[in-house]
Motif scaffolding. Structure first.
Motif, PDB file in Angstrom:
ATOM      1  N   LEU A  50       7.391   5.470  -4.776  1.00 47.88           N
ATOM      2  CA  LEU A  50       7.703   4.933  -6.101  1.00 47.88           C
ATOM      3  C   LEU A  50       9.005   5.503  -6.640  1.00 47.88           C
ATOM      4  N   GLU A  51       9.261   6.755  -6.331  1.00 53.65           N
ATOM      5  CA  GLU A  51      10.498   7.385  -6.803  1.00 53.65           C
ATOM      6  C   GLU A  51      11.723   6.813  -6.096  1.00 53.65           C
ATOM      7  N   ALA A  52      11.519   6.186  -4.935  1.00 51.92           N
ATOM      8  CA  ALA A  52      12.649   5.697  -4.140  1.00 51.92           C
ATOM      9  C   ALA A  52      13.016   4.250  -4.455  1.00 51.92           C
ATOM     10  N   VAL A  53      12.115   3.506  -5.107  1.00 53.97           N
ATOM     11  CA  VAL A  53      12.364   2.074  -5.276  1.00 53.97           C
ATOM     12  C   VAL A  53      13.230   1.793  -6.500  1.00 53.97           C
ATOM     13  N   GLU A  54      13.831   0.606  -6.504  1.00 54.30           N
ATOM     14  CA  GLU A  54      14.595   0.100  -7.637  1.00 54.30           C
ATOM     15  C   GLU A  54      13.616  -0.649  -8.541  1.00 54.30           C
ATOM     16  N   ALA A  55      13.424  -0.135  -9.757  1.00 60.95           N
ATOM     17  CA  ALA A  55      12.397  -0.692 -10.634  1.00 60.95           C
ATOM     18  C   ALA A  55      12.865  -1.989 -11.276  1.00 60.95           C
ATOM     19  N   ASP A  56      11.995  -3.017 -11.266  1.00 62.94           N
ATOM     20  CA  ASP A  56      12.269  -4.266 -11.970  1.00 62.94           C
ATOM     21  C   ASP A  56      10.940  -4.914 -12.341  1.00 62.94           C
ATOM     22  N   VAL A  57      11.018  -6.083 -12.983  1.00 60.53           N
ATOM     23  CA  VAL A  57       9.819  -6.759 -13.469  1.00 60.53           C
ATOM     24  C   VAL A  57       8.856  -7.062 -12.332  1.00 60.53           C
ATOM     25  N   HIS A  58       9.368  -7.490 -11.179  1.00 58.66           N
ATOM     26  CA  HIS A  58       8.499  -7.871 -10.071  1.00 58.66           C
ATOM     27  C   HIS A  58       7.795  -6.652  -9.470  1.00 58.66           C
ATOM     28  N   LEU A  59       8.485  -5.530  -9.433  1.00 56.75           N
ATOM     29  CA  LEU A  59       7.836  -4.310  -8.957  1.00 56.75           C
ATOM     30  C   LEU A  59       6.704  -3.913  -9.909  1.00 56.75           C
ATOM     31  N   MET A 107      -5.011   2.539  -7.182  1.00 52.36           N
ATOM     32  CA  MET A 107      -4.018   3.611  -7.233  1.00 52.36           C
ATOM     33  C   MET A 107      -4.678   4.973  -7.406  1.00 52.36           C
ATOM     34  N   PRO A 108      -4.370   5.936  -6.527  1.00 55.47           N
ATOM     35  CA  PRO A 108      -4.939   7.282  -6.692  1.00 55.47           C
ATOM     36  C   PRO A 108      -4.361   7.976  -7.917  1.00 55.47           C
ATOM     37  N   GLU A 109      -5.092   8.925  -8.450  1.00 54.54           N
ATOM     38  CA  GLU A 109      -4.656   9.630  -9.662  1.00 54.54           C
ATOM     39  C   GLU A 109      -3.304  10.300  -9.468  1.00 54.54           C
ATOM     40  N   THR A 110      -3.014  10.764  -8.260  1.00 58.28           N
ATOM     41  CA  THR A 110      -1.737  11.448  -8.004  1.00 58.28           C
ATOM     42  C   THR A 110      -0.539  10.516  -8.165  1.00 58.28           C
ATOM     43  N   THR A 111      -0.789   9.215  -8.086  1.00 57.58           N
ATOM     44  CA  THR A 111       0.303   8.238  -8.168  1.00 57.58           C
ATOM     45  C   THR A 111       0.444   7.628  -9.560  1.00 57.58           C
ATOM     46  N   LYS A 112      -0.622   7.647 -10.354  1.00 58.86           N
ATOM     47  CA  LYS A 112      -0.626   6.913 -11.617  1.00 58.86           C
ATOM     48  C   LYS A 112       0.448   7.387 -12.583  1.00 58.86           C
ATOM     49  N   GLU A 113       0.679   8.688 -12.636  1.00 54.51           N
ATOM     50  CA  GLU A 113       1.698   9.195 -13.555  1.00 54.51           C
ATOM     51  C   GLU A 113       3.088   8.689 -13.168  1.00 54.51           C
ATOM     52  N   THR A 114       3.376   8.705 -11.859  1.00 55.65           N
ATOM     53  CA  THR A 114       4.668   8.189 -11.399  1.00 55.65           C
ATOM     54  C   THR A 114       4.770   6.694 -11.666  1.00 55.65           C
ATOM     55  N   ALA A 115       3.684   5.968 -11.430  1.00 52.09           N
ATOM     56  CA  ALA A 115       3.681   4.520 -11.659  1.00 52.09           C
ATOM     57  C   ALA A 115       3.938   4.208 -13.127  1.00 52.09           C
ATOM     58  N   THR A 141       0.820  -1.214   0.000  1.00 52.74           N
ATOM     59  CA  THR A 141       0.000   0.000   0.000  1.00 52.74           C
ATOM     60  C   THR A 141       0.852   1.261   0.000  1.00 52.74           C
ATOM     61  N   LEU A 142       2.067   1.167   0.543  1.00 47.63           N
ATOM     62  CA  LEU A 142       2.940   2.350   0.535  1.00 47.63           C
ATOM     63  C   LEU A 142       3.389   2.694  -0.877  1.00 47.63           C
ATOM     64  N   LEU A 143       3.336   1.717  -1.785  1.00 47.07           N
ATOM     65  CA  LEU A 143       3.714   2.004  -3.164  1.00 47.07           C
ATOM     66  C   LEU A 143       2.685   2.875  -3.865  1.00 47.07           C
ATOM     67  N   LEU A 144       1.570   3.110  -3.225  1.00 44.84           N
ATOM     68  CA  LEU A 144       0.565   4.006  -3.794  1.00 44.84           C
ATOM     69  C   LEU A 144       0.948   5.465  -3.598  1.00 44.84           C
ATOM     70  N   GLU A 145       2.049   5.727  -2.915  1.00 43.86           N
ATOM     71  CA  GLU A 145       2.506   7.099  -2.696  1.00 43.86           C
ATOM     72  C   GLU A 145       3.621   7.430  -3.691  1.00 43.86           C
ATOM     73  N   PRO A 146       3.505   8.541  -4.424  1.00 43.17           N
ATOM     74  CA  PRO A 146       4.515   8.892  -5.439  1.00 43.17           C
ATOM     75  C   PRO A 146       5.930   8.931  -4.884  1.00 43.17           C
ATOM     76  N   GLU A 147       6.097   9.450  -3.647  1.00 44.34           N
ATOM     77  CA  GLU A 147       7.439   9.554  -3.076  1.00 44.34           C
ATOM     78  C   GLU A 147       8.072   8.171  -2.911  1.00 44.34           C
ATOM     79  N   ARG A 177       7.325   2.284 -17.454  1.00 46.26           N
ATOM     80  CA  ARG A 177       7.933   2.572 -18.765  1.00 46.26           C
ATOM     81  C   ARG A 177       9.443   2.358 -18.727  1.00 46.26           C
ATOM     82  N   LYS A 178      10.079   2.723 -17.638  1.00 51.84           N
ATOM     83  CA  LYS A 178      11.523   2.521 -17.538  1.00 51.84           C
ATOM     84  C   LYS A 178      11.870   1.029 -17.636  1.00 51.84           C
ATOM     85  N   VAL A 179      11.134   0.203 -16.926  1.00 52.49           N
ATOM     86  CA  VAL A 179      11.384  -1.240 -16.974  1.00 52.49           C
ATOM     87  C   VAL A 179      11.123  -1.779 -18.376  1.00 52.49           C
ATOM     88  N   VAL A 180      10.023  -1.356 -18.990  1.00 52.49           N
ATOM     89  CA  VAL A 180       9.664  -1.830 -20.329  1.00 52.49           C
ATOM     90  C   VAL A 180      10.724  -1.432 -21.346  1.00 52.49           C
TER      91      VAL A 180
END
Length: 388
Positions: free
Chosen positions: A111-120, A131-139, A103-109, A144-147
């Motif tokens: 998401l910016e701190a995690v190491e992105a990979d396929v499992h994330l 996911m709230p709208e404020t987080t969707k753009e960051t998500a 649930t903490l991954l629903l916060e933009p801050e 996109r970075k992983v892809v």
């Protein structure tokens, strides 16, 4: 690495101390300090028992991350400092599973701190509806970075392998000299062998066509989007976009649980495909295959790839009859129990054996092997099933 240079015996004790976590019974008698203590503290926050009060300079693994976003963000920064990226990704995955941090991954801050990979990405997709709208753009940026990283790794080899397979599958009877398939030509003309000259007179030449001009194949990716298939969904979406970029292949991408969704019109952007999925829910493979079967117009030129752990919630016998009918019509049918680097998956062995009896063996496939599997299916030659 320790702050000081240790002799081999001390280094061995230090390593055991890091592994055992500092309980009084570990017997090493080694007290950590400096960077080692900080590393141990980061490990303790995730893997500690949590049954003691406080920490003593890294001597006890009793801490937790709690539910505080700032403390989790600091911990994420710490583990990136102390451990390589591959270890960071494993620790993040464990933190989500063990400590309920999804649930903490629903916060933009966060998401910016995690190491992105396929499992994330899989975790984010499972949280998509919440996911709230404020987080969707960051998500989307994280996904996109992983892809993009996956496309860089996989696209060039996939296109090259499949272009070669398409060329070889396009046999022509009057090839140019450089396009002659000598092995097939010799096999087709053995009856014209002249013993006195010890040679073959080839009355019929068999050659490779040019796929971009003369051949078009149909590929249907049918993807199980139940929660256990998260990594496979990510890889399959990337491969779907790569295949769709090739003029010689018509690609259709279908995802399913108990419902069936055709995402073919979004294949130009695999991020849109991924956010069009809905991980979790039941499974109705028969319904999904019924839809795929209805879309096939040229069975002899079609490859259907079912990506599923085969835990069927629909009608088992109907599913098997449908696979048999597709194969009888000329469809090349491939079943992948997983499309990921995660090793041997859990799957329904009874269903896998039934498919194998129909000539459609089911096996797990790594992303690196997938181009070879597809090339074999396009050329209608035996599928390279990995051992084990």
């Amino acid at each position: 690495m320790s702050d000081d240079v240790l002799d081999p015996a001390q280094e061995r004790l230090r390593r055991w101390r890091m592994v055992l976590g500092g309980d009084a019974a570990d017997g090493t008698g080694c007290v950590l300090g400096g960077r080692d203590a900080a590393m141990d503290g980061a490990l303790a926050a995730l893997y500690g028992k949590g049954d003691r009060q406080g920490q003593q300079s890294g001597r006890d693994r009793s801490a937790g991350l709690g539910a505080s976003a700032p403390s989790v963000a600091r911990w994420l920064g710490d583990i990136r400092t102390y451990f390589p990226s591959s270890v960071v990704q494993v620790m993040q995955r464990d933190a989500i599973d063990r400590l309920g941090l999804a649930t903490l991954l629903l916060e933009p801050e966060m998401l910016e701190a995690v190491e992105a990979d396929v499992h994330l990405v899989g975790t984010l997709l499972s949280l998509n509806k919440a996911m709230p709208e404020t987080t969707k753009e960051t998500a989307r940026a994280v996904v996109r970075k992983v892809v993009e990283d996956l496309e860089k790794r996989l696209a060039t080899r996939t296109r090259a392998t499949l272009t070669g397979a398409l060329d070889r599958s396009a046999r022509v009877s009057r090839p140019r000299h450089q396009d002659i398939d000598w092995n097939r030509t010799i096999a087709a003309n053995l009856k014209h062998y002249l013993p006195q000259y010890r040679t073959i007179v080839p009355e019929r030449l068999i050659g490779y066509g040019r796929a971009s001009q003369s051949v078009k194949k149909e590929v249907v990716l049918c993807i199980d989007q139940s929660g256990s298939m998260a990594a496979s969904v990510v890889y399959a979406s990337v491969f779907g976009a790569v295949l769709a970029s090739m003029r010689s292949i018509n690609t259709r991408l279908v995802v399913f649980d108990t419902a069936v969704v055709d995402l073919t019109d979004q294949l130009d952007d695999p991020v849109d495909v991924l956010f069009g999925t809905q991980l979790g829910g039941g499974t109705d493979i028969n319904r999904a295959l019924a839809y795929c079967q209805s879309q096939i117009t040229r069975p002899a030129e079609t490859v259907v790839v079912l990506i599923s752990d085969l835990y069927e919630g629909g009608i088992r016998d109907e599913m098997l009859k449908r696979v048999a009918a597709m194969k009888a019509s000329g469809v090349q049918f491939v079943t992948l129990l997983a499309l990921s680097d995660e090793g041997a998956p859990a799957y329904d062995r009874e269903h896998a054996a039934a498919l194998a009896a129909l000539g459609a063996p089911a096996f797990a496939c790594t992303p690196d092997l997938f181009p070879e599997v597809m090339a074999a299916a396009i050329e209608k030659r035996p599928i390279p099933v990995p051992e084990g």
